[in-house]
Design a protein around this motif. Structure first.
Motif, PDB file in Angstrom:
ATOM      1  N   GLY A  76       0.820  -1.211   0.000  1.00  0.00           N
ATOM      2  CA  GLY A  76       0.000   0.000   0.000  1.00  0.00           C
ATOM      3  C   GLY A  76       0.850   1.256   0.000  1.00  0.00           C
ATOM      4  N   GLN A  81      -1.137  -2.268   4.556  1.00  0.00           N
ATOM      5  CA  GLN A  81      -2.515  -2.322   4.080  1.00  0.00           C
ATOM      6  C   GLN A  81      -3.289  -3.287   4.962  1.00  0.00           C
ATOM      7  OE1 GLN A  81      -2.252  -3.524   0.013  1.00  0.00           O
ATOM      8  NE2 GLN A  81      -1.681  -5.618   0.458  1.00  0.00           N
ATOM      9  N   TYR A  82      -4.581  -3.065   5.021  1.00  0.00           N
ATOM     10  CA  TYR A  82      -5.448  -3.905   5.846  1.00  0.00           C
ATOM     11  C   TYR A  82      -6.026  -5.020   5.001  1.00  0.00           C
ATOM     12  CZ  TYR A  82      -5.199   0.233   8.792  1.00  0.00           C
ATOM     13  OH  TYR A  82      -4.751   1.284   9.531  1.00  0.00           O
ATOM     14  N   GLN A 131     -13.565  -1.423   6.218  1.00  0.00           N
ATOM     15  CA  GLN A 131     -12.441  -0.501   6.265  1.00  0.00           C
ATOM     16  C   GLN A 131     -12.122  -0.128   7.699  1.00  0.00           C
ATOM     17  OE1 GLN A 131     -14.643   3.637   5.121  1.00  0.00           O
ATOM     18  NE2 GLN A 131     -14.028   2.378   3.424  1.00  0.00           N
TER      19      GLN A 131
END
Length: 133
Positions: A76, A81-82, A131
């Motif tokens: 990311g 990043q998730y 998110q």
């Protein structure tokens, strides 16, 4: 120099007045109440996230006991990043957070990056996704 002082005094009083108005608005909002009740040593789950997980569990009988797993991976724009997956097992070192029967699982390393954050489910024009906020 003498004229700059009255201007500064007027600006300061206007600024102070606006701050007071904003503070009253914030104190009366329910969003502030919800935010103040959330723990900084936990991962919080929104109503939208709970609703979507219950929908996913209802759609598929095999998903009935699934938990939402959140992990932080390298990549990311910021270097991280998730990643969200559905999981049916937790490990002893995992942190498990529950709200209204929905469980969120975070591994020990990822927890350091997301503690105090909120997991939400957002639907936008071009995508719908879980998110971290």
């Amino acid at each position: 120099m003498m004229q700059s002082r009255p201007v500064l005094h007027r600006i300061t009083s206007i600024f102070t007045s606006r701050l007071s108005q904003n503070q009253r608005l914030l104190l009366s909002s329910s969003a502030l109440h919800e935010a103040s009740s959330q723990s900084l040593d936990a991962v919080n789950i929104t109503d939208n996230c709970v609703r979507k997980m219950k929908e996913l569990q209802a759609e598929d009988a095999s998903s009935k006991e699934k938990m939402l797993r959140l992990s932080v991976e390298s990549g990311g724009c910021s270097g991280f990043q998730y990643a969200f997956t559905l999981d049916d097992k937790s490990k002893p070192e995992d942190r498990v957070f529950e709200r209204d029967g929905v469980k969120l699982v975070v591994d020990k390393i990822s927890f350091d990056f997301v503690k105090g954050a909120t997991v939400d489910y957002a639907e936008e024009l071009i995508r719908a996704a879980f998110q971290v906020r």
